[in-house]
Design a protein around this motif. Structure first.
Motif, mmCIF file in Angstrom:
data_model
loop_
_atom_site.group_PDB
_atom_site.id
_atom_site.type_symbol
_atom_site.label_atom_id
_atom_site.label_comp_id
_atom_site.label_asym_id
_atom_site.label_seq_id
_atom_site.Cartn_x
_atom_site.Cartn_y
_atom_site.Cartn_z
ATOM 1 N N UNK A 107 0.803 -1.219 0.000
ATOM 2 C CA UNK A 107 0.000 0.000 0.000
ATOM 3 C C UNK A 107 0.836 1.270 0.000
ATOM 4 N N UNK A 108 2.114 1.156 0.263
ATOM 5 C CA UNK A 108 2.949 2.348 0.338
ATOM 6 C C UNK A 108 3.344 2.797 -1.068
ATOM 7 N N UNK A 109 3.767 4.035 -1.155
ATOM 8 C CA UNK A 109 4.123 4.617 -2.436
ATOM 9 C C UNK A 109 5.581 4.342 -2.797
ATOM 10 N N UNK A 110 6.382 3.935 -1.835
ATOM 11 C CA UNK A 110 7.813 3.719 -2.075
ATOM 12 C C UNK A 110 8.085 2.632 -3.099
ATOM 13 N N UNK A 111 8.966 2.894 -4.035
ATOM 14 C CA UNK A 111 9.250 1.936 -5.098
ATOM 15 C C UNK A 111 9.972 0.697 -4.615
ATOM 16 N N UNK A 112 10.975 0.870 -3.764
ATOM 17 C CA UNK A 112 11.730 -0.291 -3.303
ATOM 18 C C UNK A 112 10.888 -1.166 -2.385
ATOM 19 N N UNK A 113 9.986 -0.579 -1.640
ATOM 20 C CA UNK A 113 9.120 -1.348 -0.752
ATOM 21 C C UNK A 113 8.169 -2.238 -1.540
ATOM 22 N N UNK A 114 7.572 -1.709 -2.578
ATOM 23 C CA UNK A 114 6.628 -2.495 -3.367
ATOM 24 C C UNK A 114 7.355 -3.578 -4.161
ATOM 25 N N UNK A 115 8.559 -3.286 -4.604
ATOM 26 C CA UNK A 115 9.336 -4.285 -5.356
ATOM 27 C C UNK A 115 9.691 -5.464 -4.455
ATOM 28 N N UNK A 116 10.165 -5.193 -3.241
ATOM 29 C CA UNK A 116 10.523 -6.284 -2.341
ATOM 30 C C UNK A 116 9.294 -7.054 -1.870
ATOM 31 N N UNK A 117 8.177 -6.372 -1.684
ATOM 32 C CA UNK A 117 6.944 -7.065 -1.300
ATOM 33 C C UNK A 117 6.486 -7.993 -2.416
#
Length: 56
Positions: free
Chosen positions: A27-37
């Protein structure tokens, strides 16, 4: 992994835990966070797929 992040975010929102920089998964906007998720979800799905030999 996801439950720990959700628990931490809910605790921060309710002022029960200290505020940290952990993002809310998927749900976050961060690119690295969504990629790792997405990478983690893909890994778990791949392992489950190979164990059960499901045909699509």
């Amino acid at each position: 992994m996801f439950l720990a992040q959700v628990f931490e975010n809910v605790g921060m929102t309710m002022s029960m835990m200290p505020i940290t920089g952990i993002t809310l998964p998927l749900m976050s906007y961060g690119g690295s966070s969504i990629v790792t998720s997405m990478l983690g979800v893909g890994l778990v799905l791949n392992v489950g797929y190979r164990r059960k030999k499901i045909k699509f």
